[in-house]
Design a protein around this motif. Structure first.
Motif, PDB file in Angstrom:
ATOM      1  N   GLY A 106       0.804  -1.208   0.000  1.00 44.73           N
ATOM      2  CA  GLY A 106       0.000   0.000   0.000  1.00 44.73           C
ATOM      3  C   GLY A 106       0.842   1.265   0.000  1.00 44.73           C
ATOM      4  O   GLY A 106       0.508   2.256  -0.664  1.00 44.73           O
ATOM      5  N   LEU A 107       1.955   1.250   0.752  1.00 55.99           N
ATOM      6  CA  LEU A 107       2.842   2.403   0.770  1.00 55.99           C
ATOM      7  C   LEU A 107       3.545   2.576  -0.565  1.00 55.99           C
ATOM      8  O   LEU A 107       3.736   3.692  -1.051  1.00 55.99           O
ATOM      9  N   PRO A 114       7.302   0.559  -7.488  1.00 57.19           N
ATOM     10  CA  PRO A 114       6.835  -0.803  -7.792  1.00 57.19           C
ATOM     11  C   PRO A 114       7.009  -1.733  -6.598  1.00 57.19           C
ATOM     12  O   PRO A 114       7.978  -1.626  -5.843  1.00 57.19           O
ATOM     13  N   SER A 115       6.062  -2.638  -6.408  1.00 58.24           N
ATOM     14  CA  SER A 115       6.135  -3.590  -5.305  1.00 58.24           C
ATOM     15  C   SER A 115       7.302  -4.545  -5.477  1.00 58.24           C
ATOM     16  O   SER A 115       7.744  -4.830  -6.600  1.00 58.24           O
ATOM     17  N   VAL A 116       7.803  -5.050  -4.344  1.00 53.24           N
ATOM     18  CA  VAL A 116       8.958  -5.950  -4.328  1.00 53.24           C
ATOM     19  C   VAL A 116       8.513  -7.378  -4.633  1.00 53.24           C
ATOM     20  O   VAL A 116       7.481  -7.840  -4.138  1.00 53.24           O
ATOM     21  N   THR A 117       9.318  -8.083  -5.419  1.00 52.16           N
ATOM     22  CA  THR A 117       9.051  -9.486  -5.725  1.00 52.16           C
ATOM     23  C   THR A 117      10.103 -10.372  -5.079  1.00 52.16           C
ATOM     24  O   THR A 117      11.199  -9.921  -4.726  1.00 52.16           O
ATOM     25  N   THR A 118       9.759 -11.652  -4.944  1.00 52.97           N
ATOM     26  CA  THR A 118      10.710 -12.623  -4.401  1.00 52.97           C
ATOM     27  C   THR A 118      11.945 -12.712  -5.286  1.00 52.97           C
ATOM     28  O   THR A 118      13.083 -12.790  -4.792  1.00 52.97           O
ATOM     29  N   GLY A 246      -1.959  -2.878   7.580  1.00 56.01           N
ATOM     30  CA  GLY A 246      -1.012  -2.942   6.467  1.00 56.01           C
ATOM     31  C   GLY A 246      -1.094  -4.201   5.636  1.00 56.01           C
ATOM     32  O   GLY A 246      -1.026  -4.146   4.405  1.00 56.01           O
ATOM     33  N   TYR A 247      -1.211  -5.347   6.300  1.00 54.55           N
ATOM     34  CA  TYR A 247      -1.203  -6.619   5.564  1.00 54.55           C
ATOM     35  C   TYR A 247      -1.984  -7.666   6.340  1.00 54.55           C
ATOM     36  O   TYR A 247      -1.493  -8.760   6.647  1.00 54.55           O
ATOM     37  N   GLY A 248      -3.222  -7.287   6.665  1.00 51.77           N
ATOM     38  CA  GLY A 248      -4.069  -8.155   7.474  1.00 51.77           C
ATOM     39  C   GLY A 248      -4.356  -9.499   6.842  1.00 51.77           C
ATOM     40  O   GLY A 248      -4.392 -10.527   7.538  1.00 51.77           O
TER      41      GLY A 248
END
Length: 365
Positions: A106-107, A114-118, A246-248
């Motif tokens: 969300g942040l 961009p969101s982080v990937t594995t 944040g990540y419920g």
């Protein structure tokens, strides 16, 4: 000599940052005095920038290991991160661990990152180790982006530990095969802790690594009864509520909790009225209301009660699969009575006391 508790860690400036960044100096010194093995730095994008706090903590101490748990690899150029880690590694005499995590999607969305990937985190570990061993990477085009040259110094032979804050099965497996320390999340029950630890260790074996060399850290909320009731509520209820913000979904899925409770939490008018992280801005009245929104079992996976009861709960984490335990959610001063109780039940401490008593009682020659 008092045994160094290498198996125990704590967070500097826990939560929203307490009195401010200057407090990191005294908190680091106090943790070293109490005998903690590692002090962790978590990053928030306000007054808790990880590189600054880590450097201050290392400069204020002489023995304590300092680890980020966590910063995010995608908020700095990889050369900047590699150089920061090398600089602090040498400045501290090898007491720094660079720990990264996936972060809060969300942040990232809010700030246009961009969101982080594995795949990115695994590649980041490879690139860091290459740079720290004096290697050069040319014409890079991969999960981390595009770079013409990544290079620091051909003479580098730096052995800097890498940590990963892991949650889901993919991240846990990544920790086992590519990282040195794996930090789990708070409020994991015994079964969840065991499953996560087993996942990490199996992945290490599958990658031809020694599983005993990959340290699994339980992150155990440690809130003793010696703290005022309002403080305890803020640390237990407020912190869990912030995680649920944040990540419920991931929290509920990992712990096999009832998703209907999370839905009720999210739809609650009080929760929706709070402008920001609950553990930072909610009043005690609001926290009392929020406490009624989820079952007590959700906060039972914590060390609470007397210092002796907290110490017993800490020891139980090792039985459930943890190699080491972070006493989370309290400052070093607040943890002092619990550390004393833990030492009192420590076989090494007891044995040392008995030996000292024998020397005292022995007849002089």
């Amino acid at each position: 000599m008092t045994r160094i508790l290498d198996e125990l860690g704590y967070y500097l400036l826990p939560g929203a940052g307490g009195a401010g960044p200057a407090g990191v100096l005294d908190e680091a010194k106090r943790g070293e005095e109490l005998g903690f093995g590692t002090a962790f730095v978590s990053e928030r994008w306000n007054i808790k920038e990880a590189a600054t706090l880590s450097t201050a903590a290392c400069a204020a101490t002489t023995r304590l290991r300092v680890a980020t748990a966590a910063t995010n690899h995608n908020t700095r150029h990889p050369l900047i991160t590699a150089s920061w880690a090398t600089t602090l590694h040498r400045l501290s005499g090898g007491r720094f661990t660079l720990g990264i995590g996936r972060g809060v999607p969300g942040l990232y969305d809010l700030f246009g990152i961009p969101s982080v990937t594995t795949a990115q985190m695994e590649e980041f570990a490879r690139v860091m180790r290459t740079l720290w061993s004096g290697g050069v990477i040319s014409d890079y085009d991969g999960p981390l982006g595009q770079y013409r040259t990544l290079y620091l110094d051909g003479n580098f032979r730096e052995e800097i530990p890498l940590g990963l804050v892991a949650f889901g099965p993919k991240s846990l497996a990544l920790g086992g095969r590519a990282f040195d320390d794996v930090v789990l999340h708070t409020y994991f029950g015994p079964g969840t802790l065991r499953r996560c630890s087993d996942t990490v260790k199996r992945a290490a074996v599958d990658a031809d690594r020694d599983p005993d060399q990959v340290r699994v850290w339980s992150c155990l909320a440690t809130i003793g009864d010696h703290l005022p009731e309002e403080v305890r509520r803020a640390r237990l209820v407020g912190r869990l509520a912030t995680y649920l913000q944040g990540y419920g979904d991931l929290m509920v899925r990992t712990n096999d909790w009832d998703p209907a409770v999370l839905k009720r939490f999210r739809e609650d008018s009080v929760v929706q009225s709070i402008p920001g992280a609950i553990d930072r801005v909610a009043t005690d009245e609001q926290l009392r209301h929020i406490e009624e929104l989820f079952p007590a079992s959700w906060t039972e996976n914590a060390a609470t009660g007397t210092p002796e009861e907290c110490a017993a709960r800490i020891r139980a984490e090792f039985e459930h699969g943890a190699d080491r335990v972070i006493l989370h959610g309290a400052t070093a001063d607040e943890l002092a009575p619990i550390v004393a109780a833990y030492r009192a039940g420590d076989p090494a401490t007891v044995a040392g006391a008995e030996t000292a008593a024998e020397r005292t009682d022995a007849p002089s020659r």
